[in-house]
Design an enzyme around this catalytic site. Structure first.
Site, PDB file in Angstrom:
ATOM      1  N   LYS A  45       0.789  -1.137   0.053  1.00  0.00           N
ATOM      2  CA  LYS A  45       0.065  -0.024   0.116  1.00  0.00           C
ATOM      3  C   LYS A  45       0.924   0.998  -0.083  1.00  0.00           C
ATOM      4  O   LYS A  45       2.092   1.050   0.372  1.00  0.00           O
ATOM      5  CB  LYS A  45      -0.886   0.083   1.316  1.00  0.00           C
ATOM      6  CG  LYS A  45      -0.153   0.182   2.492  1.00  0.00           C
ATOM      7  CD  LYS A  45      -1.143  -0.250   3.683  1.00  0.00           C
ATOM      8  CE  LYS A  45      -0.339  -0.164   4.933  1.00  0.00           C
ATOM      9  NZ  LYS A  45      -0.993  -0.534   6.279  1.00  0.00           N
ATOM     10  N   TYR A 288      14.918  31.307   4.579  1.00  0.00           N
ATOM     11  CA  TYR A 288      13.616  32.040   5.202  1.00  0.00           C
ATOM     12  C   TYR A 288      13.684  32.180   6.347  1.00  0.00           C
ATOM     13  O   TYR A 288      14.212  31.237   7.432  1.00  0.00           O
ATOM     14  CB  TYR A 288      12.393  31.405   4.976  1.00  0.00           C
ATOM     15  CG  TYR A 288      12.146  31.186   3.537  1.00  0.00           C
ATOM     16  CD1 TYR A 288      12.201  32.347   2.631  1.00  0.00           C
ATOM     17  CD2 TYR A 288      11.510  30.041   2.991  1.00  0.00           C
ATOM     18  CE1 TYR A 288      12.035  32.170   1.113  1.00  0.00           C
ATOM     19  CE2 TYR A 288      11.450  30.042   1.312  1.00  0.00           C
ATOM     20  CZ  TYR A 288      11.536  31.051   0.576  1.00  0.00           C
ATOM     21  OH  TYR A 288      11.223  30.916  -0.826  1.00  0.00           O
TER      22      TYR A 288
END
Ligand SMILES: *Cc1c(COP(=O)(O)O)cnc(C)c1O
Length: 397
Positions: A45, A288
């Protein structure tokens, strides 16, 4: 060997490590005291836990008996792959939420389905209208409080399974443990196992099938490793297929079960080639928020990978990558598509370098568990979030 011809980061999958992990489980499952050997089911999965469904399958398809998937779309994708590659069809079981129309598609593709919620009646109707039959596994709710039917509600909610024109051929019964990974004692799991046995009995009575005719499966990696009585008829191995211990507790428990610890090998490495290498002067700020300031002249490498790709922003100011076999710290904040790394100590000029974000380089390792610790999550989340569009390459070492 480190590939170096790509503009974005890429994932390398070790075929020998995958083969090793499958061999570990085949070894564990063989020689069951009951004489009845559990089948090896693998859980692919979530893009094979971020490793890449197509690439993982290309290595392991011939070696596994049952493929477990969450999404019906993935199951149909695997059937297509089998057809294209000329592989024989493997058993596939969809263990996730499925709507009635998807039940029809899965039946058409000979994919086994799970009966786990209120959709089963509408699904039965949709199958009947198409004249289709589906092999089904009943999910018993035993204490995870997720999907499945409580043993006591099986006669009422699944009574139709005993009817002659029922389109479901019940082939198996499953459940899922809640608390095998976080502990070194398995009291809760043993309680779930008892509930599961009760669910199996109720179901067998309803179906009029003899005991032992239904395939029983409840174990994911942790229980398959540390709780032999729970291996039953098949196991569903997810995280350990990719070479990870489900948790440190599971690893400790495994030492008690068998003196020789199974040797799982991590399959995935994640690498990135630098976009720019350059010198910054002392006092320069990085990224940043200007959260990092260079104390001295610093050589940085900018890599085109960021939180969009699945490199968690929580790693800002905490992680290191490996460059030329050495640790190199991530400076400042992880950005959407970039990270900046201090390479002053690991390279002498401005030529491009390759960073190992996850994996080995030289004698050093950045493990998924380390990244998970820095990012305050678990390794399952680290690997499953690696962006599906990044290139996956199967390597032979
Ligand atoms: C994900 C999952 C597994 C596999 O779990 P691992 O801990 O990764 O081995 C098994 N069964 C079910 C129902 C699952 O959802």
């Amino acid at each position: 060997m480190i590939q170096s011809s790509m503009q974005s980061s890429w994932v390398e999958l070790s075929a020998p490590a995958l083969a090793n992990n499958i061999a570990v489980f085949k070894g564990l499952l063989s020689g069951a005291p009951s004489g009845r050997e559990a089948k090896l089911g693998v859980v692919l999965k979530s893009n094979a836990y971020g490793h890449g469904l197509a690439e993982v399958l290309s290595v392991i398809h011939s070696q596994v008996e049952i493929i477990h998937l969450i999404s019906p779309t993935d199951a149909i994708e695997v059937r297509k792959m089998e057809k294209q590659q000329g592989w024989p069809k493997r058993r596939i079981l969809v263990i996730g939420a499925t709507d009635p129309q998807e039940f029809v598609q899965l039946a058409e593709h000979h994919v086994e389905v799970t009966l786990a919620d209120h959709n089963v009646l509408a699904a039965a109707q949709a199958l009947k209208e198409k004249g289709l039959r589906a092999k089904a596994h009943v999910h018993v709710e035993t204490g995870l409080s997720r999907e499945g039917f409580f043993p006591a509600e099986i006669p009422l909610k699944l009574g139709f399974l005993g009817e002659d024109d029922c389109p479901f051929e019940v082939a198996g019964v499953l459940s899922h443990f809640a608390n095998t990974e976080d502990v070194t004692e398995q009291q809760y799991a043993l309680g779930q196992l008892r509930q599961f046995e009760e669910g199996c009995e109720v179901l067998e009575k309803l179906l009029g099938s003899g005991a032992g005719q239904l395939e029983r499966h409840i174990s994911a990696s942790a229980a398959a490793l540390v709780l032999p009585p729970a291996r039953l008829d098949s196991v569903r191995v997810g995280i350990a297929l990719y070479g990870f211990w489900p948790s440190a507790e599971t690893r400790l428990s495994a030492k008690i079960v068998s003196p020789e610890l199974p040797k799982l090998k991590p399959v995935l490495s994640w690498r990135c080639r630098s976009q720019i290498v350059k010198q910054l002067q002392a006092g320069a700020y990085v990224g940043y928020g200007c959260t990092y300031r260079c104390e001295r002249q610093t050589r940085i490498a900018v890599f085109p990978v960021g939180y969009f790709d699945g490199y968690p922003r929580m790693l800002s100011g905490r992680a290191h990558v490996l460059v030329n076999g050495h640790r190199a710290p991530v400076l400042g904040r992880v950005m959407m598509n970039h990270i900046v790394v201090d390479v002053t100590a690991v390279t002498g000029d401005d030529t491009p370098v390759v960073a190992t974000l996850l994996g080995n380089d030289g004698g050093e390792t950045v493990s998924a568990e380390m990244l998970a610790g820095w990012a305050q999550t678990i390794h399952y989340e680290i690997v499953t979030r690696i962006h599906p569009q990044l290139k996956r390459i199967v390597v032979n070492q």
